[in-house]
Every structure is written in structure tokens, then in C-alpha cells.
Design a protein around this motif. Structure first.
Motif, PDB file in Angstrom:
ATOM      1  N   VAL A 178       0.848  -1.198   0.000  1.00  0.00           N
ATOM      2  CA  VAL A 178       0.000   0.000   0.000  1.00  0.00           C
ATOM      3  C   VAL A 178       0.881   1.245   0.000  1.00  0.00           C
ATOM      4  N   LEU A 179       0.643   2.126  -0.970  1.00  0.00           N
ATOM      5  CA  LEU A 179       1.329   3.409  -0.986  1.00  0.00           C
ATOM      6  C   LEU A 179       0.608   4.377  -0.042  1.00  0.00           C
ATOM      7  N   SER A 180       1.360   5.125   0.752  1.00  0.00           N
ATOM      8  CA  SER A 180       0.754   6.027   1.742  1.00  0.00           C
ATOM      9  C   SER A 180       1.567   7.318   1.813  1.00  0.00           C
ATOM     10  N   GLN A 181       0.868   8.464   1.847  1.00  0.00           N
ATOM     11  CA  GLN A 181       1.546   9.754   1.901  1.00  0.00           C
ATOM     12  C   GLN A 181       0.604  10.797   2.485  1.00  0.00           C
ATOM     13  N   THR A 182       1.194  11.771   3.189  1.00  0.00           N
ATOM     14  CA  THR A 182       0.418  12.862   3.809  1.00  0.00           C
ATOM     15  C   THR A 182       0.841  14.186   3.192  1.00  0.00           C
ATOM     16  N   HIS A 183      -0.123  15.064   2.976  1.00  0.00           N
ATOM     17  CA  HIS A 183       0.152  16.360   2.340  1.00  0.00           C
ATOM     18  C   HIS A 183      -0.630  17.455   3.065  1.00  0.00           C
ATOM     19  N   ARG A 184       0.021  18.617   3.252  1.00  0.00           N
ATOM     20  CA  ARG A 184      -0.645  19.765   3.888  1.00  0.00           C
ATOM     21  C   ARG A 184      -0.808  20.887   2.870  1.00  0.00           C
ATOM     22  N   VAL A 185      -2.005  21.460   2.834  1.00  0.00           N
ATOM     23  CA  VAL A 185      -2.297  22.592   1.954  1.00  0.00           C
ATOM     24  C   VAL A 185      -1.877  23.884   2.639  1.00  0.00           C
ATOM     25  N   SER A 186      -1.294  24.816   1.902  1.00  0.00           N
ATOM     26  CA  SER A 186      -0.813  26.071   2.468  1.00  0.00           C
ATOM     27  C   SER A 186      -1.979  26.963   2.906  1.00  0.00           C
ATOM     28  N   ASP A 187      -1.642  28.071   3.567  1.00  0.00           N
ATOM     29  CA  ASP A 187      -2.662  29.042   3.971  1.00  0.00           C
ATOM     30  C   ASP A 187      -2.769  30.131   2.908  1.00  0.00           C
ATOM     31  N   CYS A 188      -3.283  31.300   3.310  1.00  0.00           N
ATOM     32  CA  CYS A 188      -3.494  32.377   2.334  1.00  0.00           C
ATOM     33  C   CYS A 188      -2.200  33.010   1.848  1.00  0.00           C
ATOM     34  N   SER A 189      -1.040  32.629   2.447  1.00  0.00           N
ATOM     35  CA  SER A 189       0.228  33.107   1.915  1.00  0.00           C
ATOM     36  C   SER A 189       0.605  32.403   0.612  1.00  0.00           C
ATOM     37  N   TRP A 190      -0.118  31.359   0.268  1.00  0.00           N
ATOM     38  CA  TRP A 190       0.083  30.651  -0.995  1.00  0.00           C
ATOM     39  C   TRP A 190      -0.233  31.601  -2.149  1.00  0.00           C
ATOM     40  N   PRO A 191       0.723  31.896  -3.021  1.00  0.00           N
ATOM     41  CA  PRO A 191       0.476  32.885  -4.094  1.00  0.00           C
ATOM     42  C   PRO A 191      -0.719  32.537  -4.963  1.00  0.00           C
ATOM     43  N   ALA A 192      -0.947  31.244  -5.238  1.00  0.00           N
ATOM     44  CA  ALA A 192      -2.059  30.872  -6.107  1.00  0.00           C
ATOM     45  C   ALA A 192      -3.404  31.157  -5.463  1.00  0.00           C
ATOM     46  N   ALA A 193      -3.437  31.249  -4.104  1.00  0.00           N
ATOM     47  CA  ALA A 193      -4.702  31.450  -3.407  1.00  0.00           C
ATOM     48  C   ALA A 193      -5.115  32.908  -3.342  1.00  0.00           C
ATOM     49  N   GLN A 194      -4.147  33.807  -3.432  1.00  0.00           N
ATOM     50  CA  GLN A 194      -4.450  35.224  -3.284  1.00  0.00           C
ATOM     51  C   GLN A 194      -5.188  35.726  -4.529  1.00  0.00           C
ATOM     52  N   GLY A 195      -6.360  36.277  -4.328  1.00  0.00           N
ATOM     53  CA  GLY A 195      -7.165  36.807  -5.423  1.00  0.00           C
ATOM     54  C   GLY A 195      -8.095  35.795  -6.051  1.00  0.00           C
ATOM     55  N   THR A 196      -7.961  34.505  -5.701  1.00  0.00           N
ATOM     56  CA  THR A 196      -8.824  33.482  -6.289  1.00  0.00           C
ATOM     57  C   THR A 196      -9.691  32.789  -5.258  1.00  0.00           C
ATOM     58  N   ILE A 197      -9.201  32.680  -4.009  1.00  0.00           N
ATOM     59  CA  ILE A 197      -9.998  32.059  -2.944  1.00  0.00           C
ATOM     60  C   ILE A 197     -10.651  33.166  -2.130  1.00  0.00           C
ATOM     61  N   ARG A 198     -11.937  33.099  -1.970  1.00  0.00           N
ATOM     62  CA  ARG A 198     -12.682  34.182  -1.319  1.00  0.00           C
ATOM     63  C   ARG A 198     -12.220  34.430   0.118  1.00  0.00           C
ATOM     64  N   LEU A 199     -11.882  33.359   0.828  1.00  0.00           N
ATOM     65  CA  LEU A 199     -11.448  33.523   2.209  1.00  0.00           C
ATOM     66  C   LEU A 199     -10.151  34.325   2.317  1.00  0.00           C
ATOM     67  N   CYS A 200      -9.357  34.306   1.269  1.00  0.00           N
ATOM     68  CA  CYS A 200      -8.071  35.007   1.309  1.00  0.00           C
ATOM     69  C   CYS A 200      -8.171  36.459   0.838  1.00  0.00           C
ATOM     70  N   GLN A 201      -9.339  36.905   0.457  1.00  0.00           N
ATOM     71  CA  GLN A 201      -9.523  38.281   0.005  1.00  0.00           C
ATOM     72  C   GLN A 201      -9.907  39.146   1.204  1.00  0.00           C
ATOM     73  N   VAL A 202      -8.882  39.539   1.999  1.00  0.00           N
ATOM     74  CA  VAL A 202      -9.111  40.350   3.193  1.00  0.00           C
ATOM     75  C   VAL A 202      -8.827  41.810   2.871  1.00  0.00           C
ATOM     76  N   PRO A 203      -9.454  42.730   3.598  1.00  0.00           N
ATOM     77  CA  PRO A 203      -9.206  44.156   3.332  1.00  0.00           C
ATOM     78  C   PRO A 203      -7.808  44.573   3.776  1.00  0.00           C
ATOM     79  N   LYS A 204      -7.352  45.709   3.281  1.00  0.00           N
ATOM     80  CA  LYS A 204      -6.079  46.281   3.671  1.00  0.00           C
ATOM     81  C   LYS A 204      -6.277  47.203   4.878  1.00  0.00           C
TER      82      LYS A 204
END
Length: 714
Positions: A178-204
Motif C-alpha cells: 500500500v502506498l501512503s503519503q500525507t500532504h498539507r495545503v498552504s494558507d493564504c500566503s500561498w500565491p495561487a490562493a491570493q485573489g482566487t480564494i474568497r477567504l483570502c480576500q481580506v481588506p487592507k
């Protein structure tokens, strides 16, 4: 037969009954693959053996990608890629399995067709799980036993920001581990998430500082999204009077300046469960915020079980130092005790214990931070043994084990012969004080055990001063008789002398309260006596003088560089002045220093000399043009020509002694000198000049080219 096997597979792995998001699989060239089911009930089961080659996953790789329903409606998910290989003969399969004779017959039926493999991907996240079934085919002609033949990619398992996903993969039936692996997704500092994920669109958030308040501006609030704004102190996560505020569009918030602290921070986050937060601490470098912090800080000294304890209360965590110090009765300054400073981080409420110190009314504790004393607290008179008029002495031993006593003055240990503690010369009392220490008549302030310096003693001078006053009265009566006799002999001369006494040493002195550090090169014993004569004369004028010759005990304990750095810093902080006393040896050493080759070893000098060490501290001030008002240069005109002083040090006033002694004293006194004080200093200069001239003559006799006739020197 293949259709029957697939049907049995789907019956064994029933649907989960939930609506799965769009998903897809793709495979590399040469492979054929299709998605069977998005939600099945799966279990690895036992591993079985196959007599024929089989297609199995051997390696797994995962990466975070975005699953988007629109340009700005994306969610994070995890892509899984499997590397596939053909497993050869059963001898090469790991471990022991159960032979699947029924599966073997089914595979033998397809000897002329492609290799078929049913693969499962199981993803587990808190609190849900998902299992995907895939079918992969490999043409028999491309099958190479025990070699990688391609890859298959699944898009994708949805995961929340900062989420953790655990993925396993295997075949059904299971022919490989059995192949097994664990992966963690980044937070809003992830460049791909900024401007595309609604939760990461915070005011200045922008902060503007005003004289009486600070204005927090919330800008670029997304349309239709509410946010929460919260002020807090970063080490307590609470701030009374400031509850979270709801932001609906661009808004401004005002904070009174009295509430501004370096640790005051704010957070902003959208009104969504478990949403990411943006933090900002805009006042950490603001001077006004630091002023408010120290205005609210408190330090308290108290006794617990006879031990001196200190508690410090500050509204924010801050780095600093605790410095025990000694402040005699009616003194303005508190003089630091050597080598007892403690570096620490002050938290909201901190407690500290001084195990080597014994309580005394003159003991205080200062809190120092960022190079400045912020708080001072002393023990109350009458609360502990000892008298505020006690003299602080430090006991050390010479190489032969004999007792040596010195008086603690201005953070330095001054020999008793040169001490003017409490305005009284105590050099004549050295024998009595040594006896008082031996007989236990003095109070021990700190012990030598665990300390880098000697033992500290607080001794009373009251008994000795009474005896001295009795002698002084007898001497005064005798002097009065002599004065009356002189008055009869020379009335006019007596009037002038009495006027001089009235305006001279009887006054407080223009130099009282000023501090000076004398730096010189100890060329020989005669020159050191000359320097000591000048320093003693300045001390008689109530100038607080720091001199290497008077601090040899402390200098030997801490080293020249540390001693000169501490003395220079204290003198400049208290508005004092540094005197560079040039001689032929000083000019030679300075020239050698200025012309030295980078990387060359420093020239050798006497073990107690601070002159070469002082160049490290003072040269940056002269090179940067910051020496004016803090330094003066002097030389003895019969020993050195002013023209021989290096050019670098001519940016500050240069005085030749003793001819310019009066202007030299005026420079030490500063600008706030009255007419009467100037006249008094002029008369003092005349008396000091006579003493200096005799010492200069004695010094010249020890130099090879000395030309002062012996009869002139007394």
C-alpha cells in the motif's frame, strides 16, 4: 468475463451516496484509463500473488492545486499522481500473500489482450473521507516486467486551507504494498490562493499617527463580504474596552494615544467559520507608544525571608536589564554595582531574586532598556538595617593575600587615598576602616562567593568624622591664633587671602556635579604622578574624575576595553566630558594605530593601560565629526608641543597646561558659569598651576632630554 469481474467489483465497493464534485483522471501515453466511481467503500485487504504480470502503482506524488468554478470562486484541492510499473514473477513480490487462483484464471483468459488493473485512491481529511475507483489498461506489447511504464493523475481531492490530507493507493485485488503519503495545503500566503480564494480576500489596513490619536483605516473591503476587526495585546490576547468590531465597507477607527502600546496589534478576518486572519502590529517602533509603556511600568523592591526580591510589571513583553545600584543619602545619581547586572525579558509580571545582595537602605534597582534607565526603585529607610550615610567599600586581595579596600564612586572602585566620598577625604581613615571590616563593625552588602568582584561592605564614618571634627576644631583654634598674629604683621596681605578663601574652596564650585574621564598613555612613573596630580586637583574642585590609575582593581577584573567603554558611555550619558591627555608616548601610539596595516596585530602595551583600547571607542566619534562638545584635548607644554598632536584630534579645543589652565577649567565647567565662579576658577588655576609645575619638573627629570634644572623642583 471482464464485465462480470467489474460488476462484482462495484458490488463489493458500494457507492457512498454523496454528491461528488467534478473530477477527472488522465494517464501518460500508451496507457488507457477511466474513472469508475468517486465514492466507494474500500479496504486494502490481504495481498495476493499472481502468476502473470500485473500493473501496480509503485510511487505517489501530491501537490496543491486550485479547483475553480469561476474566475474568483476557487477552492484548494490536492492532485495525486501515481507511477505505474509491471510486476513480474511471483518471486519478486514483497512479503507473503494469498494465491488468487480465481483471479489467475481470469487473467489467463485475457492472455492476448491488455493488462487490466483496478486501482483505488483513498483520501482521509478531518472530518471526512473519500475513496475513488479507477481502471487502467496497458497493451500487452508495452509490458516490461519490473519497469515503470507510465503514470496516471487524479484531479482532485478537495481540502480546506491549512488542511491535512492522508492518501493511500493500491490495486484490487492487492498485488503490491500500500502506498501512503500525507500532504498539507498552504494558507493564504500561498500565491495561487491570493485573489482566487474568497477567504483570502481580506481588506487592507493602514494606520495614521496623529498628535492625540491614531486612525486605523480599513480599505479595499470586498463587496458583499463582512469582516471582523479586533484589537489585542500580542502576549495576552485581550484588551479591555476594545471589543471586536464588524466591518461593512471601508471605515476608519480612532484610538486615543493613551492606549497606544508597542504590543498593541490588530487582526481582521471575514465572517466565515475557521477563516484565516491577517495580523498587524503597527506601533512596535512608535516612540510615543514606548513612552506610554514605561509610564505604566512599575518596579517594586521587597524582602521575603530576609532575601531581596524585585517585581517588575510592564504592559508589554520587553527585553531589558536589571541593575542593582547604590544611592547614598541626598545623592541624585544611583551608582551601578559592578558585575551584578542581569539581562532578561520582562513579561507582564516578573519576579527576580538577588541572592548575593544583603538589604541596605542605600540599595536600589534600576530597569534599563534600549540603552537608557527607565525605572528606579530603592528600599525605604528604616525598613532594613544600615544607615543611609554609610560608605560603600569593596574588599579585594593582593597577590600576597593582603586586604585591599577601595571606595565605590560613580560605578568605579577608587583607592581610599584618592576618594572624596560624601565630600570627605577618607584616605587617612584607611587603617581604621580595614580594622572595622576585620572586626565585623561594617555591614556586608554582597559576598564574594559567586561574584566576579570582591566583597562589598557598608561602613559608617560617623565615629571617625567626630574624632576628625574634634581635631579640626583644635586646628581651627590654632589657625585663628595664627591668623590674628599674621593680621598684626601684614594686614593688607591677610585681607586678600581671606577674600580668596571666601570665593574659592568654600564655595560649592563651578565643577560640582560634572563628570570627566581622563585618557592618557602611562609613559613612565613620573608622568603618571603628573596625571594623578592634575586629577586630584580636579577632584578637589568637586569634579567627578574617572582615571585608569585609580581603577586598577576593576580594570583587572573586566579588562581595558570593557572598562573604557562603560566609563565613556556613562560620562557622555550624564553630559560630562572626555579629556584626551597627549604625551610623546600617546602621540607615538596613536600614530602607530592610525597607520597600522589592516589585519596586523595590535602593538603591545602595559597590561593595565587603556589608551590603545580607548582608541577603539573614541576614533569613530572623531571620524564621524561627532566629537565636538564631548571631548577636549590637552598636553603639558613643557613636555609636548601642540603641533605634534595628530591632525585628527584638532577638531576639538586643545589646551596647553598649565598656561591655559583657567580656560581649561572653564571648558570643563560648561556654559552655565557665572561671573563669580569664573573668578573663583581663575584663583584655583593659580594654585593648581604651582602644583603642576613642580610635577612637570619631576617628570622632565625622568625623560632623556629633560632640561629642567634640579633646584627648581622641590
Amino acid at each position: 468475463m471482464q464485465a462480470v469481474g467489474l460488476g462484482l467489483f462495484l458490488m463489493l465497493l458500494p457507492r457512498a451516496g454523496r454528491c461528488a464534485p467534478p473530477a477527472a483522471i488522465s494517464c501518460s501515453q500508451g496507457l488507457a484509463c477511466r474513472l469508475l466511481e468517486m465514492d466507494v467503500l474500500c479496504s486494502p485487504g490481504d495481498m495476493v500473488l499472481s502468476a502473470d504480470p500485473v500493473l501496480v502503482p509503485t510511487h505517489m506524488r501530491m501537490e496543491s492545486v486550485l479547483h475553480c468554478a469561476g474566475a474568483s470562486e476557487c477552492s484548494p484541492c490536492v492532485r495525486v499522481e501515481l507511477q505505474l510499473a509491471v510486476l513480474g514473477s511471483p518471486e519478486e513480490a514483497p512479503g507473503e500473500g494469498i494465491r488468487d487462483s480465481r483471479g489467475k484464471d481470469a487473467l489467463q483468459h485475457w492472455d492476448g489482450g491488455p493488462l487490466l488493473s483496478w486501482m483505488l485512491l483513498s483520501a482521509w481529511t478531518n472530518p471526512s473521507s473519500r475513496c475513488v475507483a479507477m481502471e487502467v489498461r496497458l497493451p500487452r506489447a508495452l509490458a516490461r516486467p519490473n519497469q515503470t511504464v507510465g503514470s496516471v493523475r487524479f484531479d482532485c481531492f478537495e481540502v480546506a486551507l491549512r488542511g491535512l490530507v492522508h492518501v493511500t493507493s493500491y490495486t484490487s485485488p492487492r498485488y503490491w504494498e500500500v502506498l501512503s503519503q500525507t500532504h498539507r495545503v498552504s494558507d493564504c500566503s500561498w500565491p495561487a490562493a491570493q485573489g482566487t480564494i474568497r477567504l483570502c480576500q481580506v481588506p487592507k489596513v493602514q494606520v495614521s499617527m496623529g498628535p492625540e490619536e491614531a486612525v486605523v483605516q480599513v480599505q479595499d473591503v470586498p463587496v458583499g463580504q463582512n469582516f471582523t476587526l479586533w484589537f489585542y495585546r500580542n502576549q495576552t490576547r485581550e484588551l479591555k474596552g476594545l471589543s471586536p468590531k464588524t466591518v461593512r465597507g471601508p471605515q476608519n477607527y480612532s484610538l486615543p494615544s493613551s492606549q497606544l502600546l508597542p504590543c498593541l496589534c490588530l487582526q481582521v478576518w471575514p465572517d466565515v467559520v475557521d477563516s484565516p486572519r491577517t495580523s498587524l502590529c503597527p506601533f512596535s517602533q512608535d516612540p510615543a507608544a514606548w513612552t506610554h509603556l514605561w509610564a505604566q511600568a512599575r518596579v517594586t523592591l521587597q524582602l521575603r525571608g530576609g532575601m531581596l526580591n524585585c517585581s517588575v510589571s510592564v504592559p508589554c513583553a520587553v527585553s531589558g536589564e536589571l541593575m542593582p545600584c547604590w544611592r547614598p543619602k541626598s545623592a541624585r545619581l544611583c551608582h551601578e554595582l559592578p558585575h551584578l547586572r542581569q539581562a532578561l525579558t520582562l513579561s507582564t509580571k516578573s519576579y527576580y531574586e538577588f541572592q548575593t545582595l544583603q538589604p541596605h537602605p542605600n540599595l536600589c534597582v534600576q530597569v534599563r532598556s534600549a540603552g537608557h534607565v527607565r525605572l528606579t526603585q530603592c528600599l525605604q529607610e528604616g525598613a532594613v538595617p544600615g544607615r543611609p550615610a554609610d560608605l560603600l567599600l569593596m574588599e579585594t586581595k593582593d597577590p600576597q593575600g593582603n586586604m585591599l579596600l577601595c571606595a565605590m564612586e560613580q560605578g568605579s572602585c577608587v583607592p581610599l587615598a584618592s576618594s572624596t566620598s560624601m565630600g570627605v577625604g577618607v584616605g587617612a581613615l584607611e587603617q581604621q576602616l580595614q580594622q572595622a571590616v576585620r572586626e565585623g563593625q561594617c555591614m556586608q552588602v554582597w559576598s564574594a562567593e559567586g561574584s566576579r568582584v570582591g566583597t562589598g561592605w557598608a561602613c559608617s564614618l560617623e565615629n571617625y568624622l567626630r574624632a576628625r571634627w574634634a581635631l579640626a576644631w583644635m586646628g581651627g583654634l590654632l589657625s585663628t591664633c595664627c591668623l590674628l598674629f599674621l593680621f598684626l604683621l601684614k594686614k593688607e596681605d591677610l585681607k586678600g587671602w581671606l577674600k580668596f578663601l571666601k570665593e574659592g574652596y568654600s564655595s560649592e564650585g563651578a565643577l560640582r556635579g560634572r563628570r570627566a574621564l581622563i585618557l592618557y598613555s602611562p609613559d613612565h612613573a613620573g608622568f603618571e604622578r603628573l596625571v594623578s596630580t592634575l586629577a586630584s586637583a580636579l577632584s578637589q574642585l568637586q569634579l567627578s574624575v574617572s582615571l585608569e590609575l585609580w581603577s586598577r582593581a576593576e580594570l583587572g577584573a573586566v579588562g581595558p576595553m570593557q572598562w573604557i567603554h562603560a566609563q565613556r558611555l556613562q560620562v557622555l550619558e550624564e553630559g560630562g566630558i572626555v579629556i584626551l591627555l597627549f604625551s610623546r608616548g600617546a602621540v607615538a601610539r596613536c600614530t602607530q594605530w592610525l597607520l597600522r596595516v589592516q589585519g596586523e596585530l595590535l602593538p603591545q602595551t602595559e597590561p593595565h593601560s587603556t589608551f590603545l583600547a580607548s582608541l577603539n571607542c573614541i576614533l569613530p566619534d572623531f571620524l564621524a565629526g561627532k566629537a565636538g562638545g564631548h571631548y577636549v584635548v590637552a598636553c603639558f607644554e613643557d613636555l609636548l608641543r601642540p603641533a605634534d598632536i595628530p591632525e585628527l584630534f584638532r577638531s576639538v579645543p586643545i589646551f596647553t597646561l598649565p598656561s591655559q589652565l583657567h580656560t581649561f577649567l572653564l571648558a570643563l565647567a560648561g556654559v552655565a558659569v557665572g561671573r563669580e565662579q569664573k573668578g573663583s576658577l581663575k584663583k584655583h588655576a593659580m594654585w593648581i598651576s604651582d602644583s603642576l609645575q613642580r610635577a612637570i619638573c619631576e617628570c622632565q627629570l625622568q625623560e632623556p632630554e629633560g632640561r629642567c634644572p634640579p633646584p627648581v623642583c622641590p
